[in-house]
Motif scaffolding. Structure first.
Motif, PDB file in Angstrom:
ATOM      1  N   ASP A 199     -26.225 -34.503  35.463  1.00  0.00           N
ATOM      2  CA  ASP A 199     -25.417 -35.672  35.812  1.00  0.00           C
ATOM      3  C   ASP A 199     -24.875 -36.430  34.606  1.00  0.00           C
ATOM      4  O   ASP A 199     -24.303 -37.518  34.768  1.00  0.00           O
ATOM      5  CB  ASP A 199     -26.243 -36.640  36.678  1.00  0.00           C
ATOM      6  N   ASP A 222     -33.845 -36.400  31.802  1.00  0.00           N
ATOM      7  CA  ASP A 222     -33.981 -35.896  33.169  1.00  0.00           C
ATOM      8  C   ASP A 222     -32.612 -35.922  33.856  1.00  0.00           C
ATOM      9  O   ASP A 222     -31.707 -36.645  33.438  1.00  0.00           O
ATOM     10  CB  ASP A 222     -34.976 -36.770  33.931  1.00  0.00           C
ATOM     11  N   GLU A 223     -32.465 -35.147  34.939  1.00  0.00           N
ATOM     12  CA  GLU A 223     -31.200 -35.069  35.704  1.00  0.00           C
ATOM     13  C   GLU A 223     -30.017 -34.789  34.766  1.00  0.00           C
ATOM     14  O   GLU A 223     -28.963 -35.405  34.866  1.00  0.00           O
ATOM     15  CB  GLU A 223     -30.962 -36.360  36.494  1.00  0.00           C
ATOM     16  N   LYS A 226     -30.555 -38.824  47.175  1.00  0.00           N
ATOM     17  CA  LYS A 226     -30.938 -37.997  46.032  1.00  0.00           C
ATOM     18  C   LYS A 226     -32.216 -38.548  45.401  1.00  0.00           C
ATOM     19  O   LYS A 226     -32.359 -39.732  45.163  1.00  0.00           O
ATOM     20  CB  LYS A 226     -29.802 -38.007  44.998  1.00  0.00           C
ATOM     21  N   GLY A 227     -33.171 -37.653  45.159  1.00  0.00           N
ATOM     22  CA  GLY A 227     -34.426 -38.062  44.540  1.00  0.00           C
ATOM     23  C   GLY A 227     -35.493 -38.501  45.520  1.00  0.00           C
ATOM     24  O   GLY A 227     -36.610 -38.807  45.106  1.00  0.00           O
ATOM     25  N   GLN A 258     -27.532 -29.346  42.089  1.00  0.00           N
ATOM     26  CA  GLN A 258     -27.651 -30.713  42.591  1.00  0.00           C
ATOM     27  C   GLN A 258     -26.660 -31.648  41.898  1.00  0.00           C
ATOM     28  O   GLN A 258     -26.868 -32.862  41.846  1.00  0.00           O
ATOM     29  CB  GLN A 258     -29.085 -31.215  42.423  1.00  0.00           C
ATOM     30  N   GLY A 288     -32.746 -30.201  34.517  1.00  0.00           N
ATOM     31  CA  GLY A 288     -31.689 -30.369  35.505  1.00  0.00           C
ATOM     32  C   GLY A 288     -31.532 -29.173  36.411  1.00  0.00           C
ATOM     33  O   GLY A 288     -32.211 -28.149  36.263  1.00  0.00           O
ATOM     34  N   THR A 296     -33.419 -41.228  32.004  1.00  0.00           N
ATOM     35  CA  THR A 296     -33.009 -40.709  33.303  1.00  0.00           C
ATOM     36  C   THR A 296     -31.855 -41.560  33.810  1.00  0.00           C
ATOM     37  O   THR A 296     -31.329 -42.398  33.076  1.00  0.00           O
ATOM     38  CB  THR A 296     -34.194 -40.676  34.281  1.00  0.00           C
TER      39      THR A 296
END
Length: 716
Positions: free
Chosen positions: A242, A238-239, A519-520, A269, A265, A77
């Protein structure tokens, strides 16, 4: 491989099957994620839909059924905090042996292991901060810089490196990037080379080098690549919206052509494009892996239907902004709220920033009186410079707060003392429950069951200790209160890991944070402040793509709220100032008595390309030789064309700003920049941002004050 077995699901110690124990509490879509153990798998997960729950249960289910060897799966992540949270959840599911790391942490671990055999000698030192080296590189090139310019240049070099650009191809690859720190791209290219030379001289590498060198070793050394690919058979990212081109390249090398990959994802975002992140890899996943399974998570368990509807409407309100921008905009996931109804979002227009902050403090006090915890309230803003007004307003109202990005929780003296005391107590801990032992130990440092009535340092100290007690209770609730299952030593180990990852527990204070740093995270009540043109979208978002990212940033802010959501803006910066601000275009059609604009706010002015031709004096036409002349646009022999009163007003303002910040006046703006401002008399933040020597950081901090001076001077 010996660790691959059938999917039958053996009985666990409590008599239940892995399906019942791990998959039973998941919804249909989450269960589809968790039970799809073979890649490639793409999970499109909206805000608040339980993506972390789905992927951690997927990993746990794969381990429990024997499909995954926990030592051969790598979960990646983007922040140390997120990685620590994932490890904690995996431990709760009985799969603590799985590695969950950031890209940088995973690459650094591999680099430390393989460097001796692949390169030889000791690994170079790791550069924690670029600022000093960039400043030295600038001095070598005889460039005049200040802290804001250094920050802009550091961000630009980081972007260049994660985009896999070098000093040699930076000019070609950075077309249209503007002038970071007020320097043209040719100068930035020279500075880039000087920075790299300095690092070589000092035998240090930066964080981007960790990825670059690891990529280089994996590309060039087949034995190292084979070892890594044998170690890691399955990957979870994850994510994924990005990832940068450099991170994607590293992931490709880890995979080595295999497809045992699960990515998670949400393109809506994507808010870190300025760092090199791109959602293109997420959006093109099924094209790259034609057989990939796709699961969408759209059930929102975080927010009320009122908040979810606003979030959906914000994204749906975006209108076409041309082929290029439209190609980068993904059709958003439409969230479906799962919580009961709550209050409607509120919209408030205030006369000035001070009045807006006071109104927010008043409304927070009302929430506190209604029983909402301070730790469940957040004030979110676009730029860090906006926090001061809210700090003052909350302090005046006697409301405690914590500034996210301020002093780190684990760096506080009382927290460090608590760790030492708990570590000592763990050596002789008996059978007493962990929660009670933690309370007894922290009582010697000032913890009491009830908060002190006074504020200030005493209250802050108590809140830090209370956060540790709350964390102990939280972990006991998930891992059991029997010391045989969860001991004080394990609690101390958890704290130590969280300290390294800066994964702080919740503190009883209102959170003040920028939208990017939120964020998060999530809170019961969120105040989105400063929602006026020039701040949302920010003034230097001057392309359709940049404005789209600002819309996504506001979406992230909205979806942080569970129940209470307040949106506000002011019409003037200071009390009695000109009421020339307008509400954000993103609120058109959303706030009461407003209509949707035709463009939906996406058709921003195109970024003006700067001429690469030699600069000439706008008065006499001769070539300009110095940086000061290029800033003002005229040679030193030609008379100035600014109003003396305006220039003196700007100088007086600069002096006051410098004295407040205890720094030299030129750090705010140089004389040449002040002259350029006085002569150009920009009428908007966009016009001001185009002047050499201003730059995004200074525009963000000083832009509105400068425009107010120019407007006041014009009116006098």
């Amino acid at each position: 491989m010996p660790f691959q077995h059938d999917h039958g699901g053996a009985e666990t110690d409590d008599g239940s099957s892995p399906e019942e124990r791990i998959l039973g509490a998941l919804d249909e879509d989450q269960r589809a994620v968790a039970s799809t153990l073979a890649g490639p798998l793409c999970v499109l997960a909206g805000a608040g839909t339980g993506k972390t729950r789905a992927i951690t249960h997927r990993i746990a289910y794969g381990v429990q059924t024997g499909v995954y060897n926990p030592q051969r799966l790598l979960a990646v992540t983007f922040t140390a905090r997120a990685a620590a949270e994932m490890r904690s959840r995996l431990r709760d599911l009985g799969t603590g042996a799985v590695q969950a790391r950031t890209f940088h942490a995973a690459a650094l671990r591999q680099l430390q292991f393989f460097w001796p055999q692949a390169v030889g000698g000791p690994l170079p030192g790791l550069l924690d901060h670029k600022a000093n080296v960039i400043a030295e590189a600038a001095r070598r090139l005889r460039l005049s810089t200040d802290r804001a310019a250094i920050r802009d240049l550091a961000a630009e070099l980081e972007w260049a490196k994660v985009s896999m650009l070098t000093p040699a191809n930076y000019l070609e690859g950075s077309e249209g990037r503007g002038e970071p720190g007020g320097f043209d791209r040719t100068t930035v290219s020279r500075l880039f080379q000087a920075y790299e030379d300095l690092k070589t001289d000092r035998n240090v590498i930066d964080f981007e080098d960790v990825l670059l060198i690891t990529v280089g070793i994996l590309q060039e050394d087949p034995k190292v690549a084979a070892t890594v690919r044998d170690q890691y058979r399955h990957f979870v990212v994850d994510e994924y919206q990005d990832v940068s081109p450099l991170q994607q390249r590293l992931l490709d090398l880890w995979l080595g052509g295999r497809d045992e990959l699960c990515v998670v994802g949400d393109a809506s975002q994507t808010i870190y494009s300025f760092t090199g992140a791109t959602s293109a890899h997420l959006l093109q996943f099924t094209a790259r892996y034609p057989g990939a399974q796709v699961v969408k998570l759209v059930r929102d368990y975080r927010s009320t239907p009122e908040v979810v509807q606003l979030a959906n409407s914000l994204l749906a309100g975006r209108r076409s902004a041309g082929p290029r921008a439209d190609a980068g905009w993904s059709a958003p996931l439409e969230l479906i709220a799962q919580r009961p109804h709550g209050p409607a979002p509120s919209y408030t227009e205030c006369s000035d920033d001070e009045a807006e902050a006071a109104d927010v403090a008043r409304r927070i006090k009302a929430l506190l009186d209604d029983g909402v915890k301070a730790s469940e309230i957040a004030v979110l803003f676009r730029t860090n410079g906006q926090s001061e007004a809210y700090e003052q307003a909350l302090a005046s109202a006697g409301i405690g707060y914590q500034l996210r990005g301020g002093e780190r929780f684990f760096a506080r003296r009382e927290v460090r003392d608590a760790l030492l005391q708990l570590r000592a107590a763990a050596r002789s801990a008996g059978s007493e429950p962990v929660g009670q032992v933690v309370r007894d130990v922290l009582a010697t440092l000032g913890y009491t069951p009830e908060a002190p009535q006074s504020g200030g340092a005493l209250r802050e100290r108590w809140e830090s200790l209370a956060a540790l007690v709350s964390l102990a209770d939280e972990l006991v609730a998930t891992r059991g209160d029997d010391p045989a299952h969860f001991s004080l030593a394990e609690f101390v180990a958890e704290l130590q890991e969280r300290s390294v990852a800066q994964h702080a527990p919740a503190v009883q204070g209102v959170t003040l944070a920028s939208l990017h740093s939120a964020k998060g995270l999530e809170w019961d009540a969120v105040f989105l402040v400063g929602l006026s043109e020039g701040l949302m979208p920010i003034s230097f978002a001057d392309t359709p793509e940049a404005v789209d990212e600002e819309r996504r940033l506001l979406y992230v802010g909205i979806t942080r709220a569970r129940e209470h959501l307040a949106l506000s803006w002011s019409t003037s910066r200071t009390p009695g100032g000109r009421a020339n601000r307008k509400p954000s275009r993103f609120l058109d059609g959303l706030r009461p008595n407003s209509s949707a604009s035709v463009s939906g706010g996406a058709a921003a002015p195109r970024q003006r390309r700067r001429s690469t031709a030699p600069a000439q004096c706008r008065v006499c036409g001769t070539m300009l030789s110095s940086g000061a002349e290029r800033k003002t646009g005229r040679c030193s022999n030609c008379p100035p064309t600014y109003d003396e009163q305006t220039f003196e007003a700007l100088r007086q303002w600069r002096l006051e700003e410098a004295q407040k910040a205890s720094m030299p006046a030129f750090v705010v703006f140089t004389d040449a920049t002040l002259v350029a401002i006085a002569e150009a008399r920009p009428a908007s933040l966009q016009d001001l941002g185009r002047l050499a020597g201003v730059g995004p950081a200074k525009l963000e901090r000083y832009g509105e004050a400068v425009l107010e001076i120019l407007g006041t001077d014009a009116a006098s």
